[in-house]
Scaffold this active site. Structure first.
Site, PDB file in Angstrom:
ATOM      1  N   HIS A 197      -3.601 -19.896  -7.534  1.00  0.00           N
ATOM      2  CA  HIS A 197      -3.938 -18.514  -7.890  1.00  0.00           C
ATOM      3  C   HIS A 197      -5.310 -18.095  -7.369  1.00  0.00           C
ATOM      4  O   HIS A 197      -5.676 -16.926  -7.457  1.00  0.00           O
ATOM      5  CB  HIS A 197      -3.884 -18.325  -9.415  1.00  0.00           C
ATOM      6  CG  HIS A 197      -4.979 -19.020 -10.157  1.00  0.00           C
ATOM      7  ND1 HIS A 197      -4.800 -20.242 -10.765  1.00  0.00           N
ATOM      8  CD2 HIS A 197      -6.257 -18.663 -10.410  1.00  0.00           C
ATOM      9  CE1 HIS A 197      -5.923 -20.608 -11.354  1.00  0.00           C
ATOM     10  NE2 HIS A 197      -6.826 -19.667 -11.151  1.00  0.00           N
ATOM     11  N   ASP A 227       0.984 -24.037  -9.217  1.00  0.00           N
ATOM     12  CA  ASP A 227      -0.358 -23.480  -9.071  1.00  0.00           C
ATOM     13  C   ASP A 227      -1.230 -24.408  -8.233  1.00  0.00           C
ATOM     14  O   ASP A 227      -2.116 -25.088  -8.745  1.00  0.00           O
ATOM     15  CB  ASP A 227      -0.990 -23.251 -10.447  1.00  0.00           C
ATOM     16  CG  ASP A 227      -2.218 -22.347 -10.371  1.00  0.00           C
ATOM     17  OD1 ASP A 227      -2.558 -21.896  -9.264  1.00  0.00           O
ATOM     18  OD2 ASP A 227      -2.836 -22.095 -11.425  1.00  0.00           O
ATOM     19  N   GLY A 308     -14.076 -19.391 -13.313  1.00  0.00           N
ATOM     20  CA  GLY A 308     -14.820 -20.117 -12.297  1.00  0.00           C
ATOM     21  C   GLY A 308     -14.464 -21.583 -12.249  1.00  0.00           C
ATOM     22  O   GLY A 308     -14.744 -22.267 -11.272  1.00  0.00           O
ATOM     23  N   SER A 310     -11.383 -22.669 -12.324  1.00  0.00           N
ATOM     24  CA  SER A 310     -10.066 -22.793 -11.706  1.00  0.00           C
ATOM     25  C   SER A 310     -10.103 -23.686 -10.476  1.00  0.00           C
ATOM     26  O   SER A 310     -11.007 -23.583  -9.637  1.00  0.00           O
ATOM     27  CB  SER A 310      -9.531 -21.425 -11.292  1.00  0.00           C
ATOM     28  OG  SER A 310      -8.913 -20.790 -12.364  1.00  0.00           O
ATOM     29  N   SER A 325      -5.736 -24.861 -14.026  1.00  0.00           N
ATOM     30  CA  SER A 325      -4.927 -23.669 -13.801  1.00  0.00           C
ATOM     31  C   SER A 325      -5.421 -22.505 -14.651  1.00  0.00           C
ATOM     32  O   SER A 325      -5.841 -21.480 -14.140  1.00  0.00           O
ATOM     33  CB  SER A 325      -3.457 -23.966 -14.106  1.00  0.00           C
ATOM     34  OG  SER A 325      -2.664 -22.803 -13.980  1.00  0.00           O
TER      35      SER A 325
END
Length: 480
Positions: A197, A227, A308, A310, A325
């Site tokens: 993402h 993801d 941040g 992720s 995720s």
């Protein structure tokens, strides 16, 4: 004088024997504590679940005491579990029942802001709805759960289930900012593995905002559904193909392989926004309905995360587990965070971890054996003292402590000033007899014990020699 010498020899002999015993104990303990020397424990839980079948079991997990617990549906299965050395817990719903419930939930109309996963401990599929879910949607979902039956439990949760993009991060793009995950390779090119993402194919990434030179470009990825994404490093990017995850303050941990986590296992999460944090795996194969779409097959944990974080790495014992995720909550109030399993991502992308030879996917475990869902996992690493809470902007997680001065490695091509030589807990990537011997003679772990044994043997030989010399002189009439 003769009595004094005899007493001295006896004392020396006893001390040497005691030294042998102590040295042997030191070597035994060193080998036993050598990370990954013989791989993680045999996955008893997974084996039992497979043998007994989905109609007689309902998952397994690590109990608070570290012992494997297997949920079973009948007394016969419980007896089999106990004979195998695990603890049995008789439950009402089988794995077949739980999987059927989850399938019914997936088939129902999608409601953004909801998530569900099998809770082996409570023997239920737990459905959570965040603050964005309306009363009408909650009611419709509750009707679905009611139709399924007692195997489903509904509960409200605070915050919102969102992906963790758009915070302070070491990798930057026009569409958002994320954390770097793991360096991987296809055997010829170097890539960065991060969350899907974070950016679609074609996204250009930079190590720092305002850089003129790009870090790399996203060349493959999947979101929603899964993801993960693959960023190809540009030529000349420093630290590409690193097997070290920076943890802030110049420290890092070496990643030696990849595997799947176990429910109940303690794990660590890297994030450049919130630094080092740890928690427990609470469920596997979780489903989350983000506003952007549904992602399945996720690892559910109690580790906190914020925007941040992720794409940042999840790991334990030097083994890669997942990529951050999304979730709800924050690192002040806590929350639930979901991770994309890294093994599934690498398999789909046909890449392996950088710095490791051969296959290091979840099946191989890079010389560490397997710790797959429902099985026994190796004991998790312990973070540096005072680092578990993390520091905002610290970046990354890990358990290693570097030594020396120089540029530290930071995933994604960024660098930090700090300890240059990085070490950490984990398992050896080497296998076979040569690797086994090298682990046994590792002087950092067994050296002290070997020195004690060597000294004791020398003392015994010396005492024996003294006695032989004395007897020889006595035979020639010499005074002793």
């Amino acid at each position: 004088m003769r009595h004094a010498r005899r007493t001295a020899r006896r004392i020396t002999r006893l001390a040497a024997v005691g030294g042998l015993l102590c040295g042997s104990l030191l070597v035994t303990r060193a080998i036993a504590s050598e990370p990954g020397a013989f791989g993680p424990p045999v996955p008893v839980g997974e084996r039992l679940v497979t043998q007994l079948g989905t109609a007689r079991t309902a998952g397994s997990w690590l109990g608070a005491d570290g012992r494997t617990v297997v949920a079973v549906t009948d007394a016969g299965a419980a007896a089999d579990v106990r004979r195998a050395g695990a603890r049995a817990e008789v439950v009402r719903h089988s794995m077949r029942d739980l999987r059927s419930a989850a399938a019914t939930l997936r088939a129902a109309p999608r409601v953004a802001g909801t998530a569900w996963a099998m809770d082996y401990g409570s023997n239920e599929v737990v459905v959570r709805a965040d603050s964005t879910v309306s009363a009408a949607d909650w009611s419709r979902l509750a009707d679905v759960a009611k139709a399924i039956g007692a195997s489903v439990r509904m509960e409200r949760t605070r915050g919102t289930f969102t992906t963790r993009v758009d915070g302070a991060s070491p990798i930057f793009a026009s569409g958002g900012r994320c954390s770097a995950g793991f360096d991987v390779t296809d055997g010829s090119d170097a890539f960065l593995l991060t969350a899907g993402h974070c950016g679609p194919v074609g996204t250009t990434w930079f190590a720092r905002p305002g850089d003129a030179t790009a870090l790399g470009t996203t060349v493959s990825g999947t979101f929603p559904g899964n993801d993960f994404s693959l960023v190809r490093y540009d030529d000349g990017v420093p630290h590409a193909e690193s097997d070290v995850v920076a943890i802030g303050g110049g420290r890092g941990v070496r990643i030696t392989g990849a595997t799947d986590p176990v429910v109940g296992q303690r794990v660590f999460r890297s994030g450049s926004t919130t630094g080092l944090h740890s928690g427990r795996v609470t469920a596997l194969n979780a489903t989350v309905n983000y506003p952007e779409g549904t992602v399945t097959g996720l690892i559910q944990t109690t580790v906190c995360a914020e925007p941040g974080d992720s794409g940042g790495p999840l790991f334990a014992d030097g083994l890669a587990l997942g990529l951050t995720s999304g979730g709800n909550g924050n690192c002040d109030a806590g929350g639930t965070t979901f991770f994309q399993p890294v093994g599934a991502a690498m398999t789909a992308l046909d890449v392996r971890l950088a710095g490791a030879s051969g296959d290091n996917g979840p099946e191989a475990g890079a010389g560490s054996g397997r710790a797959r869902p429902g099985g026994d996992g190796s004991a998790p690493s312990t973070p540096p003292a005072g680092s578990e809470a993390g520091a905002r902007g610290g970046g990354g997680t890990g358990t290693g402590v570097g030594t020396g001065t120089g540029p530290g490695t930071n995933m994604g091509g960024a660098s930090e000033t700090g300890d240059g030589t990085v070490s950490g807990t984990g398992t050896s990537t080497d296998t076979g007899p040569v690797a086994a011997i090298s682990r046994v003679v590792n002087t950092r772990s067994v050296g002290p014990g070997l020195l004690v044994i060597g000294g004791s043997l020398i003392a015994l030989v010396a005492v024996r020699s003294m006695r032989s010399s004395r007897l020889s002189r006595r035979g020639r009439g010499a005074w002793s």
